[in-house]
Design a protein around this motif. Sequence first.
Motif, PDB file in Angstrom:
ATOM      1  N   GLN A   9      41.891 -28.965   2.129  1.00  0.00           N
ATOM      2  CA  GLN A   9      42.869 -28.293   2.986  1.00  0.00           C
ATOM      3  C   GLN A   9      43.688 -27.278   2.209  1.00  0.00           C
ATOM      4  O   GLN A   9      44.042 -26.213   2.729  1.00  0.00           O
ATOM      5  N   ASN A  28      37.792 -16.120   8.598  1.00  0.00           N
ATOM      6  CA  ASN A  28      37.864 -17.045   9.719  1.00  0.00           C
ATOM      7  C   ASN A  28      37.454 -18.442   9.225  1.00  0.00           C
ATOM      8  O   ASN A  28      36.312 -18.673   8.849  1.00  0.00           O
ATOM      9  N   ILE A  29      38.401 -19.358   9.232  1.00  0.00           N
ATOM     10  CA  ILE A  29      38.165 -20.700   8.664  1.00  0.00           C
ATOM     11  C   ILE A  29      37.949 -21.739   9.759  1.00  0.00           C
ATOM     12  O   ILE A  29      38.060 -22.931   9.507  1.00  0.00           O
ATOM     13  N   ARG A  30      37.638 -21.299  10.965  1.00  0.00           N
ATOM     14  CA  ARG A  30      37.530 -22.235  12.085  1.00  0.00           C
ATOM     15  C   ARG A  30      36.453 -23.288  11.843  1.00  0.00           C
ATOM     16  O   ARG A  30      36.661 -24.478  12.128  1.00  0.00           O
ATOM     17  N   VAL A  31      35.288 -22.866  11.316  1.00  0.00           N
ATOM     18  CA  VAL A  31      34.188 -23.816  11.079  1.00  0.00           C
ATOM     19  C   VAL A  31      34.639 -24.892  10.102  1.00  0.00           C
ATOM     20  O   VAL A  31      34.415 -26.089  10.318  1.00  0.00           O
ATOM     21  N   ASN A  32      35.281 -24.464   9.005  1.00  0.00           N
ATOM     22  CA  ASN A  32      35.765 -25.427   8.012  1.00  0.00           C
ATOM     23  C   ASN A  32      36.819 -26.354   8.597  1.00  0.00           C
ATOM     24  O   ASN A  32      36.842 -27.555   8.309  1.00  0.00           O
ATOM     25  N   TYR A  33      37.701 -25.788   9.388  1.00  0.00           N
ATOM     26  CA  TYR A  33      38.775 -26.588   9.981  1.00  0.00           C
ATOM     27  C   TYR A  33      38.208 -27.643  10.930  1.00  0.00           C
ATOM     28  O   TYR A  33      38.608 -28.816  10.886  1.00  0.00           O
ATOM     29  N   VAL A  34      37.252 -27.227  11.779  1.00  0.00           N
ATOM     30  CA  VAL A  34      36.634 -28.164  12.721  1.00  0.00           C
ATOM     31  C   VAL A  34      35.878 -29.255  11.966  1.00  0.00           C
ATOM     32  O   VAL A  34      35.951 -30.439  12.320  1.00  0.00           O
TER      33      VAL A  34
END
Length: 331
Positions: free
Chosen positions: A188, A197-203
């Motif tokens: 994190q 865009n960090i959406r994939v990592n966040y999900v």
Amino acid sequence: RVRPSSTVNYTKFNSAVFLLTGIPGKEDVHLWIAIPFCLMYVISIVGNSVILFIVKTDPSLHEPMYIFLSMLAITDLALLISTMPTTLGIFLFNTWEISLDACFAQMFFIQSLSFTESSVLLLMAFDRFVAICNPLRYISILTLPRIGKMGLVFVLRGVSLTFPLPFLLKRFRYCRSNVLSHCYCLHQDVLMMACANIRVNYVYDVFLSVTVVGLDSLFIFLSYALILKTVLKVTSHVKCLRALNTCVSHLCAVFLFYTPRIGLGLIHGYWKSSPPLLNLFLGYISLFVPPLMNPIVYSVKSRHLSSRIIRVVSPSLGCRASDMRDEKHRP
């Protein structure tokens, strides 16, 4: 070497290194702060190593409970080794920089070992559940080959679920502040440095938290709910307390492991304006306190284990204690 100030503007660069954080504002006394950290490492390594040695060399301890304790000790030792280079590097040698590849490797080991420890705690809860709720089938259910297979499955689970993380992070450019908030690399923490865009990592991070920590803690809770239900049916208060007493060590280990990690996850995810020292404090507790306290708690609560430790540390004292017990039970 003096560490660069965290207030410097790093917004226009592609970082090749990250800067780790010791204790902000206390850089001039880091050498003194290193003393308790060194003591913590030494006590933790010695304590877990002694438990492994005693369980391995004493055939009477080759039982499921102590085998699971050995698994916990191995995981704690591996966590200590994975964090030791950067932690002592900061406090002893003022080594603040860590390359991206080294950071990703450390993050992989910390994450996979944390997931493995969570799994071991789940297995220990299952051990207590079978021992209390179905004692007649305890030996037939928790056989040594079955314990080995369960341990291997959970290790592979931790490694396989963590394996994509370094590759997901490696594809990013890091052009924000490269100052991390801990003395080691967390997923994190590193993720916040990326300018993409960090959406994939966040999900995926949320998926890991739910499927590993969430499910493990849920099953541990259900195990103890069933244990409590079984124990409350026992008419004898002495037997009831004796059964619950066998769970105290494990409950302490669960509390020490999950509480700071859940707090740290909530801070990283939802409380961005939290005090930096709180974030730092929880980070230190989550990785350094469980390996330190687990051997102590189990040694104090398990008379069988504590007597073996006394015998190894001080043979004369161990023999004297054994003679006193024999004399006490002599008619």
